[in-house]
Motif scaffolding. Structure first.
Motif, short mmCIF file in Angstrom:
data_model
loop_
_atom_site.label_atom_id
_atom_site.label_comp_id
_atom_site.label_asym_id
_atom_site.label_seq_id
_atom_site.Cartn_x
_atom_site.Cartn_y
_atom_site.Cartn_z
N ASN A 125 0.86 -1.18 0.00
CA ASN A 125 0.00 0.00 0.00
C ASN A 125 0.89 1.23 0.00
O ASN A 125 1.49 1.58 1.01
CB ASN A 125 -0.89 -0.03 1.25
CG ASN A 125 -1.88 1.12 1.26
OD1 ASN A 125 -1.67 2.14 0.60
ND2 ASN A 125 -2.95 0.97 2.03
N GLU A 143 0.17 4.29 -0.20
CA GLU A 143 -0.60 5.49 0.10
C GLU A 143 0.20 6.51 0.88
O GLU A 143 0.06 7.71 0.69
CB GLU A 143 -1.85 5.08 0.90
CG GLU A 143 -2.85 6.19 1.09
CD GLU A 143 -3.70 6.42 -0.15
OE1 GLU A 143 -4.76 7.04 -0.01
OE2 GLU A 143 -3.31 6.01 -1.25
N THR A 162 -10.33 3.17 -17.13
CA THR A 162 -10.63 3.09 -15.71
C THR A 162 -11.91 3.86 -15.43
O THR A 162 -12.19 4.87 -16.09
CB THR A 162 -9.47 3.64 -14.85
OG1 THR A 162 -9.83 3.59 -13.47
CG2 THR A 162 -9.12 5.06 -15.22
N THR A 220 1.69 4.99 -7.55
CA THR A 220 0.56 4.42 -6.80
C THR A 220 -0.62 4.07 -7.72
O THR A 220 -1.62 3.58 -7.25
CB THR A 220 0.09 5.40 -5.72
OG1 THR A 220 -0.22 6.66 -6.33
CG2 THR A 220 1.18 5.59 -4.66
N GLN A 221 -0.49 4.35 -9.01
CA GLN A 221 -1.58 4.08 -9.96
C GLN A 221 -1.44 2.65 -10.47
O GLN A 221 -0.87 2.39 -11.52
CB GLN A 221 -1.52 5.07 -11.12
CG GLN A 221 -2.76 5.08 -12.00
CD GLN A 221 -3.93 5.76 -11.33
OE1 GLN A 221 -3.76 6.79 -10.69
NE2 GLN A 221 -5.11 5.20 -11.47
N ARG A 236 -5.66 -0.15 -7.78
CA ARG A 236 -6.63 0.95 -7.92
C ARG A 236 -7.72 0.63 -8.94
O ARG A 236 -8.85 1.09 -8.80
CB ARG A 236 -5.91 2.23 -8.37
CG ARG A 236 -4.79 2.68 -7.46
CD ARG A 236 -5.31 3.36 -6.25
NE ARG A 236 -4.22 3.82 -5.38
CZ ARG A 236 -4.23 4.96 -4.71
NH1 ARG A 236 -5.25 5.75 -4.79
NH2 ARG A 236 -3.21 5.27 -3.92
N THR A 237 -7.36 -0.10 -9.99
CA THR A 237 -8.31 -0.41 -11.05
C THR A 237 -8.19 -1.89 -11.41
O THR A 237 -7.10 -2.38 -11.66
CB THR A 237 -8.04 0.44 -12.30
OG1 THR A 237 -8.25 1.82 -11.99
CG2 THR A 237 -8.96 0.05 -13.44
N LEU A 259 -7.90 0.32 -1.53
CA LEU A 259 -7.63 1.48 -2.38
C LEU A 259 -8.34 1.40 -3.73
O LEU A 259 -8.21 2.30 -4.54
CB LEU A 259 -6.12 1.64 -2.61
CG LEU A 259 -5.25 1.81 -1.37
CD1 LEU A 259 -3.79 1.97 -1.76
CD2 LEU A 259 -5.69 3.03 -0.56
N LEU A 260 -9.07 0.32 -3.94
CA LEU A 260 -9.70 0.09 -5.25
C LEU A 260 -10.69 1.21 -5.56
O LEU A 260 -11.58 1.50 -4.78
CB LEU A 260 -10.41 -1.27 -5.26
CG LEU A 260 -10.76 -1.83 -6.64
CD1 LEU A 260 -9.50 -2.14 -7.44
CD2 LEU A 260 -11.61 -3.08 -6.50
N GLU A 261 -10.53 1.80 -6.75
CA GLU A 261 -11.39 2.89 -7.18
C GLU A 261 -12.35 2.47 -8.28
O GLU A 261 -13.42 3.07 -8.43
CB GLU A 261 -10.54 4.07 -7.67
CG GLU A 261 -9.63 4.65 -6.60
CD GLU A 261 -8.65 5.67 -7.17
OE1 GLU A 261 -8.69 5.91 -8.39
OE2 GLU A 261 -7.84 6.21 -6.40
N SER A 267 -13.11 3.49 -1.08
CA SER A 267 -12.49 4.25 -2.18
C SER A 267 -13.17 3.96 -3.52
O SER A 267 -12.88 4.62 -4.51
CB SER A 267 -11.00 3.91 -2.29
OG SER A 267 -10.30 4.30 -1.14
#
Length: 862
Positions: free
Chosen positions: A627, A629, A653, A666-667, A692-693, A714-716, A738
């Motif tokens: 992580n 973050e 995304t 972090t992407q 994240r995606t 952190l999944l968006e 998130s």
């Protein structure tokens, strides 16, 4: 007479002794020669250790005990005592640790010591430097010393010159620092200083006012100074050079009266400081000033009038402000050698360049990022000494005039981001280092003269209408490190020799019409960090020689016609972070044990991959298992040469295609959509907690959504649409706070849609095409929140939910009961006539009794 004879006799004796002594060998003391030899043997010699020098040589290489140390290169002795008093080892290619007990400290009589521009491998500066009590010059600059500069340096009260600066400090990474009170102590004790240079030393304090009155040079740039600059600094009567640049927390106010240093000050650098107030009239007294840098100091409005009195100025830097007015006003400065006005609001046309015929000495001109209009004048002939011409990001148009291509000494040309049209003509010089003509409307082939430049390092021609083939002559560019030809009309094959270019770091040929196979054979000497060949018509397989690109961080082969199995060996590239193979003709299962340990973005979408999702692949995604973050300062993937090249990435995304101008570390993205993957979704994906995606849509996946997805905090964006996924939506997914986009549509999901947090924000489109899901729209009640959704719902519970709903009227209940009774009697009749098992009969009667009881209870409420 006797006295005269006596004097004559004494003089004769002295001269004889002097002549006799001069005929004897004058050797330096043995202990000092031994100390120097011991010092020599502590280090190796390596040309890379002095790479910052224009020229370097190993001065210590020929030191040996058979010769007088006073004759050694870099060693100077006192003519009378033969003691070593000067040691100049600047740019001597020394490499190794500099120990605190070094034999160098046995040279007690040193007056000058220069160890600059070597590599002492992160050594600390020894407090013993403070024991050289006779020292007048000390230079330890750019030799990779680290840590705190010892307070003992302040004991050197005879110092005239103190230089301990670092070239690569950076605003956030200062390897050298002063203790909390050392700066004031230095200034208090070093009262004889003429030159003080602490560039990129972390001082982190205010500036005391007790500077030596003898100071001629004060360089404190990028030192984290803060507070208000004492006015006394401007009144140091001998000050010639003042540099306080890159200290944004330092407030500078100019004296309103004439400065004591006005007559002597020749160089003033205040780039990126906190300037307050107006430039006062006292500024007009700086008649000796040759260089002025007030870039990024928030100056606004018209050019302040006191500046026009600086008629002797040769270098003027006003970039990064909010200055305005016509660019033609700068023709008043007749002696300019450098004029840098980028990132302001200047307007007008460049006709002024043809007005002033005395500008033959102008070498650097930068008026990029302004509002200049019109074409570049074609009748300019007085700029034959121009080295830089930077006019990017204006509103200039027309063709590029021929005089630019004829400049004999031009090294950097930047006309990017305008609307220039026409062809790029042949350059007459062979001096170019950087050429940026990207983002215009230029057409025609790449000029041959560009491909024969001896020193060219950067070539940016992207986003034009350039056509033709890429000539193999491009491989003649032996110093090239950035080649960007993307978004043109180039066609033909990629020259095979491109893979043999040992200096290129960035190769971008994307979005052209290139065809054939990927020809280059990448050799082990290559240094590629970024390779982008996407958006062409390339066919065949991924060349296995790419495994030689050990420094590769970013590989984009998407939107081509490549026909191959998954190149699993790419996982052995130790630094690969972004891999894009989308929209090709890749096929077959993905079976790999290769690491892909640093991968952060992997896009294999829109291909023909099949079989189960690759569990081993997910297991090896080590970079996704952390992580990031709280990693501090944002960092970007493959972010080299970002001043010249924007390393953008298009990703799908949150349901849309986005262009990321730079990719944060972090992407983290996985896109395996639009393939033929089948089987279950591996629960191990839940271990990729930095993700994240995640897009697995448009496959034939089945089974359940893993509950382990609750770990993806952190999944968006989560897209599992258009598969055959069954079962209930795990209620644990409510914890994904998130999550901004969820698409579970067109699957076989059943049960209740979870409630709360992000799930209260998703629209019906997130779930459509799942006939077994209940709770649509999301605001509709779907039973008690604590009930776990079931894959199969008994009729009893379904009826119970319907009756409990306050939205159902009594008439609807009665109609439902009537219909149910008719159907029930029919079923009983069939059961009795066919001798159905008695257990079924009992269950049916029991169900009917419960429905009747519920109906009566409901009637009493109303």
């Amino acid at each position: 007479m006797d006295c005269v004879n006596l004097v004559f006799l004494m003089l004769y004796t002295f001269l004889c002794q002097l002549a006799f002594s001069s005929s004897l060998p004058h050797l330096c003391p043995k202990d000092q020669a031994l100390a120097l030899l011991q010092f020599k043997h502590m280090f190796t010699t390596n040309p890379v250790a002095s790479y910052l020098c224009d020229s370097s040589h190993p001065r210590t290489l020929l030191w040996n005990k058979s010769t007088d140390c006073c004759s050694w290169d870099g060693v100077h002795c006192d003519k009378m005592t033969r003691q070593v008093i000067e040691l100049d080892l600047r740019c001597s290619q020394l490499q190794g640790k500099f120990h605190s007990n070094s034999s160098l400290f046995q040279l007690f009589n040193l007056k000058r010591l220069d160890l600059s521009r070597n590599n002492f491998s992160g050594s600390l500066i020894s407090p013993k430097f403070g024991e050289f009590s006779s020292l007048t010059h000390l230079d330890l600059s750019c030799s990779n010393f680290t840590g705190i500069i010892p307070s003992e340096i302040s004991h050197l009260s005879k110092l005239h010159v103190l230089c301990i600066w670092s070239l690569f400090g950076g605003l956030y990474d200062l390897s050298l620092s002063l203790g909390p009170y050392n700066f004031e102590l230095l200034l208090q004790n070093l009262t004889q200083l003429r030159e003080l240079n602490l560039h990129s030393v972390n001082i982190s304090s205010t500036i005391p006012s007790n500077f030596s009155s003898h100071l001629t040079t004060l360089q404190l740039s990028n030192t984290h100074l803060h507070g208000i600059l004492p006015e006394r600094v401007f009144h140091l009567s001998h000050l010639e050079f003042l540099d306080l640049s890159s200290n944004p927390q330092l407030t500078v106010r100019f004296p309103t009266t004439k400065w004591n240093s006005s007559a002597s000050l020749m160089n003033l650098y205040l780039f990126d400081v906190n300037f307050t107030g107006r430039i006062p009239e006292s500024f007009s007294h700086l008649t000796s000033i040759h260089e002025l840098d007030m870039g990024f100091t928030n100056l606004a409005g018209p050019i302040p009038k006191p500046l026009w009195n600086l008629t002797n100025i040769e270098s003027l830097y006003l970039s990064g402000n909010l200055l305005e007015g016509s660019i033609s006003q700068f023709s008043k400065f007749g002696n300019l050698r450098e004029l840098l006005l980028g990132y302001n609001n200047f307007n007008g046309q460049l006709e002024f360049l043809s007005f002033n015929r005395s500008w033959t000495q102008l070498e650097y001109l930068d008026v990029s990022y302004n509002y200049l209009t019109g074409p570049i004048p074609s009748n300019i002939s007085g700029l034959q000494n121009l080295l830089w011409l930077k006019l990017s990001s204006n509103h200039l148009n027309g063709t590029i005039p021929s005089w630019i291509f004829s400049l004999p000494s031009l090294t950097e040309l930047d006309l990017s981001n305008n609307t220039f049209s026409g062809k790029i003509h042949e350059f007459k010089s062979n001096t170019l280092l950087e050429v940026a003509l990207n983002q215009n409307q230029l057409e025609g082939p790449i000029p041959k003269s560009l491909l024969n430049q001896q020193f060219l390092q950067v070539l940016l021609l992207s986003h034009n209408n350039i056509s033709g083939h890429i000539s193999s002559a491009i491989c003649n560019l032996k110093t090239l490190f950035l080649l960007d030809l993307k978004s043109n009309n180039l066609e033909g094959t990629i020259p095979q020799c491109l893979g043999e270019m040992s200096t290129v770091r960035i190769l971008d040929l994307s979005n052209n019409g290139l065809s054939g196979t990927i020809n280059p054979t990448f050799t082990i000497e290559n240094r590629f960090n970024i390779i982008k060949l996407n958006g062409n018509k390339l066919q065949g397989k991924v060349p296995s020689s790419l495994i030689n690109c050990e420094k590769l961080e970013f590989l984009d082969l998407s939107n081509n016609e490549l026909n191959d199995t998954f190149p699993k060996w790419l996982g052995d590239l130790p630094h690969l972070q972004i891999l894009k193979l989308r929209s090709n003709k890749f096929y077959g299962p993905i079976r790999t044990d290769n690491l892909f340990a640093q991968i952060q973005v992997i896009d294999l979408s829109s291909n023909g991959f099949s079989g189960d999702l690759p569990v081993n692949l997910f297991q090896n995604f080590q970079a996704m298992k952390t992580n990031g973050e709280n990693s501090g300062t944002p960092k970007y993937v493959a972010d080299i040469y970002s001043y010249y090249y924007k390393n953008s990435l298009i990703v799908t995304t949150k349901g849309l295609d986005h262009e990321l101008p730079r990719v944060l570390t972090t992407q983290l993205i996985i896109d395996l959509s639009m393939n033929r993957f089948e089987g279950h979704i591996p629960s191990i994906i839940g271990d990729l907690i930095g993700l994240r995606t995640l897009n697995l849509s448009h496959n034939v996946l089945e089974g359940h959504i893993p509950a382990s997805f609750q770990n993806l905090s952190l999944l968006e964006s989560l897209d599992l649409s258009s598969n055959k996924i069954s079962g209930a939506i795990p209620p644990q997914l409510v914890s994904l706070t998130s999550l901004e986009v969820l698409n579970l549509s067109h699957n076989h999901l059943v049960g209740c849609i979870p409630k709360g947090k992000q799930f209260d924000t998703f629209e019906n489109t997130s779930y459509q095409g799942n006939d077994g899901l209940r709770g649509l729209p999301p605001s509709r009640d779907c039973g008690r929140d604590d009930r776990v959704p079931q894959e199969t719902i008994p009729v009893e519970l379904a009826q119970e939910e319907e009756v409990d709903s306050p939205m159902i009227s009594w008439q609807a209940v009665l109609m439902g009961y009537g219909c149910g009774l008719v159907i029930g009697l029919s079923v009983i009749y069939i059961m009795l006539s066919t001798q159905y098992p008695t257990w079924f009969s009992r269950m049916f009667v029991k169900l009917e009794n419960k429905i009747t009881t519920r109906m009566k209870r409901h009637k009493k409420r109303y």
